[in-house]
Design a protein around this motif. Structure first.
Motif: not given
Length: 139
Positions: A89-117
């Motif tokens: 959906x479009x974002x218009x002038x005056x809209x307040x947006x919230x960006x959120x990141x949530x960890x969904x996977x974690x690879x300890x050996x490579x120190x890599x995270x996958x996140x839902x954004x």
């Protein structure tokens, strides 16, 4: 701001940042990226578009995801490996947006995270949905 330690990050951990999008934000982004698409910068043109008014660049909204990842979760010393985005959906002038990141996977050996954004507007509507892959260097 305290840097998060990789070992202490867990699946389901989440962080958000919010911002009200201004005309100045859109014009500054256009100048920095050279994206002067008239739907973003020309009110008369945009009035005749399917949106009926000017809208923010989709990548401006995506940039707010980058802000969460680089400053909060996982935070400093996070390096982008990839990002998938769907602009809903479009974002218009005056809209307040919230960006959120949530960890969904974690690879300890490579120190890599996958996140839902996601980016939502002030009405709770998703405007951008996707996922990111991040490598944490340092702590």
């Amino acid at each position: 701001m305290k840097e998060l330690v990789f070992a202490e990050m867990n699946m389901g951990d989440s962080a958000s940042l919010s911002k009200t999008v201004t005309e100045s934000d859109i014009l500054t982004f256009a100048g920095l990226t050279m994206d002067f698409n008239p739907v973003h910068v020309n009110a008369e043109y945009a009035k005749e578009s399917i949106f009926g008014e000017r809208i923010a660049h989709g990548m401006l909204s995506a940039g707010f995801i980058s802000a969460v990842l680089g400053t909060v979760l996982p935070g400093p010393n996070a390096i982008y490996l990839g990002q998938e985005l769907k602009f809903i959906a479009p974002v218009k002038i005056g809209d307040t947006v919230t960006a959120t990141a949530t960890i969904t996977e974690k690879r300890e050996d490579k120190r890599i995270l996958k996140l839902q954004t996601t980016v939502t507007n002030q009405r709770g509507e998703v405007v951008v949905d996707g996922s990111a892959v991040i490598k944490k260097i340092g702590k």
